[in-house]
Write a protein that holds these residues in place. Structure first.
Motif, PDB file in Angstrom:
ATOM      1  N   CYS A   5       0.863  -1.177   0.000  1.00 16.12           N
ATOM      2  CA  CYS A   5       0.000   0.000   0.000  1.00 16.12           C
ATOM      3  C   CYS A   5       0.900   1.227   0.000  1.00 16.12           C
ATOM      4  CB  CYS A   5      -0.905   0.013   1.237  1.00 16.12           C
ATOM      5  SG  CYS A   5       0.002   0.148   2.810  1.00 16.12           S
ATOM      6  N   THR A   6       0.302   2.401   0.001  1.00 14.37           N
ATOM      7  CA  THR A   6       1.075   3.611   0.241  1.00 14.37           C
ATOM      8  C   THR A   6       1.126   3.846   1.746  1.00 14.37           C
ATOM      9  OG1 THR A   6      -0.916   4.946  -0.027  1.00 14.37           O
ATOM     10  CG2 THR A   6       0.480   4.649  -1.972  1.00 14.37           C
ATOM     11  N   TRP A  85       9.913  -7.808  -9.054  1.00 19.82           N
ATOM     12  CA  TRP A  85       8.528  -7.549  -9.459  1.00 19.82           C
ATOM     13  C   TRP A  85       8.111  -6.151  -9.053  1.00 19.82           C
ATOM     14  CZ3 TRP A  85       3.943  -6.938  -6.499  1.00 19.82           C
ATOM     15  CH2 TRP A  85       2.760  -7.055  -7.224  1.00 19.82           C
ATOM     16  N   ALA A  86       7.497  -5.385  -9.969  1.00 19.57           N
ATOM     17  CA  ALA A  86       6.997  -4.046  -9.682  1.00 19.57           C
ATOM     18  C   ALA A  86       5.476  -4.089  -9.619  1.00 19.57           C
ATOM     19  CB  ALA A  86       7.442  -3.069 -10.766  1.00 19.57           C
ATOM     20  N   ASP A  87       4.904  -3.562  -8.550  1.00 15.26           N
ATOM     21  CA  ASP A  87       3.448  -3.588  -8.363  1.00 15.26           C
ATOM     22  C   ASP A  87       2.772  -2.699  -9.408  1.00 15.26           C
ATOM     23  OD1 ASP A  87       0.773  -3.008  -7.334  1.00 15.26           O
ATOM     24  OD2 ASP A  87       1.462  -4.109  -5.574  1.00 15.26           O
ATOM     25  N   PRO A  88       1.808  -3.240 -10.179  1.00 14.38           N
ATOM     26  CA  PRO A  88       1.173  -2.448 -11.237  1.00 14.38           C
ATOM     27  C   PRO A  88      -0.013  -1.626 -10.757  1.00 14.38           C
ATOM     28  CG  PRO A  88       0.353  -4.684 -11.310  1.00 14.38           C
ATOM     29  CD  PRO A  88       1.365  -4.630 -10.182  1.00 14.38           C
ATOM     30  N   ASP A  89      -0.352  -1.678  -9.470  1.00 14.68           N
ATOM     31  CA  ASP A  89      -1.528  -0.991  -8.959  1.00 14.68           C
ATOM     32  C   ASP A  89      -1.385   0.518  -9.181  1.00 14.68           C
ATOM     33  OD1 ASP A  89      -3.587   0.131  -7.543  1.00 14.68           O
ATOM     34  OD2 ASP A  89      -3.362  -1.164  -5.802  1.00 14.68           O
ATOM     35  N   PRO A  90      -2.227   1.118 -10.022  1.00 12.06           N
ATOM     36  CA  PRO A  90      -2.074   2.546 -10.325  1.00 12.06           C
ATOM     37  C   PRO A  90      -2.296   3.438  -9.112  1.00 12.06           C
ATOM     38  CG  PRO A  90      -4.132   1.693 -11.225  1.00 12.06           C
ATOM     39  CD  PRO A  90      -3.353   0.515 -10.748  1.00 12.06           C
ATOM     40  N   SER A  91      -2.953   2.931  -8.069  1.00 17.79           N
ATOM     41  CA  SER A  91      -3.199   3.744  -6.884  1.00 17.79           C
ATOM     42  C   SER A  91      -1.902   4.048  -6.139  1.00 17.79           C
ATOM     43  CB  SER A  91      -4.176   3.035  -5.938  1.00 17.79           C
ATOM     44  OG  SER A  91      -3.597   1.869  -5.371  1.00 17.79           O
ATOM     45  N   LEU A  92      -0.847   3.275  -6.403  1.00 18.41           N
ATOM     46  CA  LEU A  92       0.435   3.527  -5.760  1.00 18.41           C
ATOM     47  C   LEU A  92       1.265   4.541  -6.529  1.00 18.41           C
ATOM     48  CD1 LEU A  92       1.516  -0.102  -4.768  1.00 18.41           C
ATOM     49  CD2 LEU A  92       0.410   1.622  -3.342  1.00 18.41           C
TER      50      LEU A  92
END
Length: 211
Positions: A5-6, A85-92
């Motif tokens: 998460c952020t 691995w890079a998290d693709p979640d655009p919210s981050l």
């Protein structure tokens, strides 16, 4: 404070140092998600740390990782980059992994890499001197179990990891997908033997070498 998460990056996912009286708080490394074990490489001022990757991204991503911290304040990329691995979640928000310090080595997906010690003894053969023993407790939700062993990170004179080699195995029955032990930490004794703690059996094993 979360799986991914952020968050306040001055408060979480840090390795922090203090003086014995609690003063002089310094961030030695940030962006390391869940580091349980760390040790100083002999003959250097480098801090090396294991790191556990996030869950629920699949069986094979991300891998746990080994980090080489050469300067106080280095940023190792979590939550944007974890291992390979890079998290693709655009919210981050999107950040490039090239912006951050890269892992010194990958330690396998969901292996729960925990305790680490550099071998400073003289009992074992020369090939083990100043190399890093790492206890991998083992996965908890991977379809095919991984870890449940102790490995050695082979490091050359320039500080590059050239291999991750098995050292203590036999706790995992690959065919039956059952485990008999879960190594958690390692410690070098004064006589040069190696202690390995096993939380599954409430045991401590001493490994020695007779030549």
């Amino acid at each position: 404070p979360c799986n991914v998460c952020t968050f306040d990056r001055d408060r979480y996912a840090l390795i922090v140092s203090f003086r014995p009286d609690g003063s002089d708080r310094r961030i030695e490394a940030r962006g390391i998600r869940n580091s349980v074990g760390f040790d100083w490489r002999p003959g250097t001022s480098e801090l090396w740390a294991t790191n556990n990757g996030r869950d629920w991204a699949g069986n094979d991503v991300p891998q746990d990782s080994l980090h080489r911290i050469r300067r106080s304040g280095e940023d190792h990329g979590f939550p944007w980059c974890v291992g390979n691995w890079a998290d693709p979640d655009p919210s981050l928000g999107q950040r490039q992994c090239s912006e951050f310090e890269q892992p010194a080595a990958l330690l396998g997906p969901h292996t729960a890499s925990l305790g680490i010690r550099f071998y400073t003894g003289t009992m074992f053969p020369e090939a083990y001197r100043n190399q890093a023993f790492i206890a991998r407790r083992g996965s908890w939700n991977r379809e095919r179990m991984s870890g449940y062993d102790v490995v050695v990170a082979k490091i050359d004179g320039a500080g590059r990891v050239t291999a991750i080699e098995p050292f203590l195995t036999g706790f995992l029955d690959e065919g039956a997908q059952k485990f008999r032990g879960r190594p958690v930490d390692v410690l070098v004794l004064r006589d040069g033997s190696l202690l390995v703690s096993d939380e599954q059996n409430g045991a401590i094993y001493r490994i020695s070498y007779g030549g």
